[in-house]
Enzyme design. Structure first.
Site, PDB file in Angstrom:
ATOM      1  N   GLU A  94      -8.435  26.261 -17.541  1.00 45.89           N
ATOM      2  CA  GLU A  94      -7.997  27.583 -17.088  1.00 45.89           C
ATOM      3  C   GLU A  94      -8.937  28.024 -15.984  1.00 45.89           C
ATOM      4  O   GLU A  94     -10.150  27.833 -16.092  1.00 45.89           O
ATOM      5  CB  GLU A  94      -8.049  28.561 -18.274  1.00 45.89           C
ATOM      6  CG  GLU A  94      -7.786  30.006 -17.894  1.00 45.89           C
ATOM      7  CD  GLU A  94      -7.774  30.952 -19.099  1.00 45.89           C
ATOM      8  OE1 GLU A  94      -7.352  30.542 -20.198  1.00 45.89           O
ATOM      9  OE2 GLU A  94      -8.217  32.096 -18.921  1.00 45.89           O
ATOM     10  N   GLU A 128     -10.331  38.872 -12.397  1.00 45.03           N
ATOM     11  CA  GLU A 128     -10.237  39.368 -13.770  1.00 45.03           C
ATOM     12  C   GLU A 128     -11.386  40.319 -14.092  1.00 45.03           C
ATOM     13  O   GLU A 128     -12.488  40.168 -13.585  1.00 45.03           O
ATOM     14  CB  GLU A 128     -10.307  38.179 -14.740  1.00 45.03           C
ATOM     15  CG  GLU A 128     -10.055  38.544 -16.187  1.00 45.03           C
ATOM     16  CD  GLU A 128     -10.131  37.353 -17.133  1.00 45.03           C
ATOM     17  OE1 GLU A 128     -10.847  36.382 -16.812  1.00 45.03           O
ATOM     18  OE2 GLU A 128      -9.487  37.405 -18.189  1.00 45.03           O
TER      19      GLU A 128
END
Ligand SMILES: *[C@@H]1O[C@H](CO)[C@@H](O)[C@H](O)[C@H]1NC(C)=O
Ligand SMILES: *[C@@H]1O[C@H](CO)[C@@H](O)[C@H](O)[C@H]1NC(C)=O
Length: 348
Positions: A141, A146
């Protein structure tokens, strides 16, 4: 914001052949996602949030009917409900590209990301633009953009199966690698420092362009704020040529796999990534650190209590994505998922 729920129309023809000649590279433009095709190429994930957020991810039809997703001016709009109180989870969207990629150069022009109406208003939010592969965490990932709550700069993280250790030699000096082991839920994060690369600061500057270059040896990320000359070149580039990352300067963050046998064998840890945009609330990150955030914990005893009772705090909690371009070298692989989870109302 003058978002209209009736704006689901196929946009202008895709990019015309351009005039911008750039340094030769063996990258080829393989996909452009923008308002001309976005909702055909991304599908809505409407299951329960794997990160345990106080969220209800809705399907395409509910997103369309509820004005949670659509087009706004030249961009794709991905938002959340900001009108209703809830005790079960705030409505939001998570979209995933049907196509997945192994290696490549990804150029994302984003002009707005989910943020609060004030610093306190960001409490509870956990927006992310990221990529991941099948059988998490075995195919890896990459969390490109974020953060949670009152965080003011981007946190860039990789997650893998055990056996992947990264260094960050070459990252901007202000970027800090918190952990070299990318294993599992904690992953290996690099905290960045500029306030124009995340949240309210990003939006005030009208966003910018994030670039990810994923090769066998490193995963590198750059951010160019809207007013930088590289951002305007990238935003105005209608050519088929890939931008030349050797002209980009130092990456905001680079994860270096290192020599084989130690470090991280990127090719075995990162495969077949779909691109994802989502906005969740609370859960395994924003909720978990709620009590440690003085600004947020002063608002309500728990993250979900705040998010559930404060719809108007989330009027700015939306993404505006102008385009995502994907370039790959001949060796890069990609596959198109055959399943289409939902009938999409977004066709011409
Ligand atoms: C560009 O925007 C950033 C963040 O808003 C600011 O710090 C910087 O001074 C600006 N640069 C120019 C050339 O305007
Ligand atoms: C990745 O995609 C390729 C090409 O479709 C496939 O052969 C391979 O099995 C996939 N790998 C994983 C881990 O799913």
């Amino acid at each position: 914001m003058l978002f209209l729920k009736t704006v689901f129309r196929v946009g202008a023809a895709a990019l015309a052949a351009g005039v911008v000649a750039e340094a030769a590279s063996d990258y080829t433009l393989v996909d452009v996602f923008d308002k001309s095709n976005f909702f055909k190429e991304f599908e809505f994930f409407d299951e329960s949030d794997p990160t345990n957020g106080f969220v209800k991810y809705v399907d395409a039809r509910a997103a369309s009917d509820g004005s949670l997703a659509g087009y706004y001016q030249d961009s794709v709009y991905l938002g959340v409900d900001h009108t209703k109180t809830t005790t079960t989870g705030r409505e939001s969207v998570r979209v995933e590209s049907k196509k997945s990629y192994t290696q490549g150069l990804f150029v994302a022009d984003i002009s707005h990301m989910p943020a609060g109406v004030s610093d306190a208003g960001s409490c509870g939010l956990w927006p992310a633009f990221w990529m991941f592969g099948p059988e998490w965490p075995n195919s890896g990932e990459i969390d490109i953009l974020e953060g949670v709550n009152t965080q003011s700069s981007n946190a860039i993280t990789l997650h893998t199966a055990p056996g992947c250790h990264m260094t960050n030699t070459g990252s901007l000096a202000t970027t800090k690698l918190l952990r070299t082991d990318c294993n599992g839920q904690e992953g290996c994060s690099q905290n960045t420092q500029a306030t124009n690369n995340y949240g309210a600061g990003f939006n005030a500057a009208r966003g910018g362009v994030y670039v990810v270059e994923w090769t066998s040896t490193a995963i590198s990320l750059w951010f160019f704020g809207r007013n930088s000359s590289i951002a305007s070149e990238l935003a105005n580039d209608n050519s088929q040529e890939a931008p030349d990352t050797s002209e980009f300067g130092q990456p905001l963050a680079v994860f270096v796999g290192g020599a084989s046998g130690s470090g991280c064998d990127i090719d075995s840890h990162f495969q077949n990534h779909s691109l994802v945009f989502d906005t969740t609330f609370c859960g395994d990150w924003a909720g978990k650190v709620w009590a440690q955030d003085d600004t947020c914990s002063a608002l309500a005893p728990s993250c979900s209590a705040y998010v559930g009772s404060s719809p108007s705090a989330f009027t700015n909690a939306y993404w505006l994505v102008k385009s995502i371009k994907v370039y790959q070298k001949p060796a890069g692989a990609n596959e198109k998922r055959s399943d289409t989870r939902l009938p999409l109302p977004f066709t011409a």
